[in-house]
Design an enzyme around this catalytic site. Structure first.
Site: not given
Ligand code: PLP
Length: 284
Positions: A33, A147, A179, A203
């Site tokens: 997603y 993701k 994270e 991620l």
């Molecule tokens: N890390 C994780 C585990 C996440 O689920 C998300 C966003 O959903 C992020 C980091 C931040 O990613 P982004 O900046 O692409 O929204």
């Protein structure tokens, strides 16, 4: 107003949006997603979101149901049909419906589902006060760079945070911060920014990527490396980044108050720079 969702080629009222119980997203969390922020009715950092989507699909050998160009047009059309000026577009691709069996089925068309969520991004009141976070063990699998829609560990972590009124759970493995449950975690020490280096353990955040570019523009020193929970406790300031929060200052980590309990100067500056950049470069 009825919210409109997109399901496999059709725009339909959200209540009537349906997917098969045999869809492998439902049975195996066999899907990926993206969430793209929408500001002024436009898509923020969407090219990078679609590039990450393409990579996630490749890693699990899944086909695209539509081309990336068509996907952008569909996202914009969905925002338009929902009169969405600020919030997010959730987009999910799953392997599709097939007889339940573990290995990937052949010749099954992936499912594409999208819906919108209204959200205060630019004038999020939490940005004025900063947010509290807790730390919690990282219970996830070993391919966090994908993701994946398998999010139970993140839901459990966020629930721990919600129980004590914290906005985010910072996940920790072997004493190191990985994270946030739905965000990238950053700390600032002696004017230097620190965020975890990319690997299969985290991620690759899209907002992270844009904030890194802003740091370069501003000549802010950044270290992409692992850091400990103790370093986070001892940080001058901290913040999290995500499409759902943009840049959000953190003022408390577990029992430790950071930057005298007020949003730190670097996080606050990066938040306003990020919003300006988002407005200037959004698609739509
Ligand atoms: N890390 C994780 C585990 C996440 O689920 C998300 C966003 O959903 C992020 C980091 C931040 O990613 P982004 O900046 O692409 O929204």
């Amino acid at each position: 107003m009825t919210r409109i969702a997109y399901v496999n080629g059709d725009f339909v009222p959200l209540e009537g949006a349906k997917i098969s119980v045999l869809d492998r997203g439902f049975l195996f969390a066999d899907g990926v997603y993206e969430v793209t922020a929408v500001i002024d009715g436009k898509l923020v950092d969407n090219e990078a979101h679609l590039a990450r989507l393409e990579r996630s699909l490749g890693e699990i050998e899944m086909d695209h149901p539509v081309s990336m160009e068509d996907l952008t047009a569909l996202q914009l059309e969905l925002a338009r049909r929902n009169n969405l000026t600020e919030g997010g577009i959730y987009l999910q691709i799953t392997r599709g419906a097939a007889e339940r069996d573990f290995a990937y089925p052949k010749d099954v068309k992936p499912s594409l589902v999208m819906f919108t969520q209204e959200r205060n991004l630019v004038h999020d009141p939490r940005a004025e006060t900063g947010v509290d976070v807790i730390t919690t063990p990282d219970l996830r699998w070993k391919r966090r760079d994908i993701k994946s829609v398998a999010m139970l560990a993140q839901a459990m972590a966020k629930q721990e945070a919600a129980k004590v009124g914290a906005a985010e759970a910072i996940m920790v493995e072997d004493g190191l911060v990985t994270e946030g449950s739905s965000s990238t975690a950053w700390i600032v020490k002696n004017g230097k920014l620190i965020t975890r280096n990319l690997s299969n353990s985290v991620l690759p955040g899209v907002t992270r990527l844009s904030v890194l570019a802003l740091c370069r523009e501003q000549n802010l020193e950044v270290e992409e490396r692992t850091y400990t929970v103790e370093e986070m406790y001892e940080a001058d300031e901290a913040f999290i980044t995500a499409a759902t929060t943009l840049v959000m200052p953190v003022v408390k980590v577990d029992e430790r108050i950071l930057s005298n309990g007020a949003p730190g100067p670097i996080g606050s500056r990066l938040r306003s720079l990020y919003i300006n950049m988002a407005r200037a470069t959004a698609t739509g």
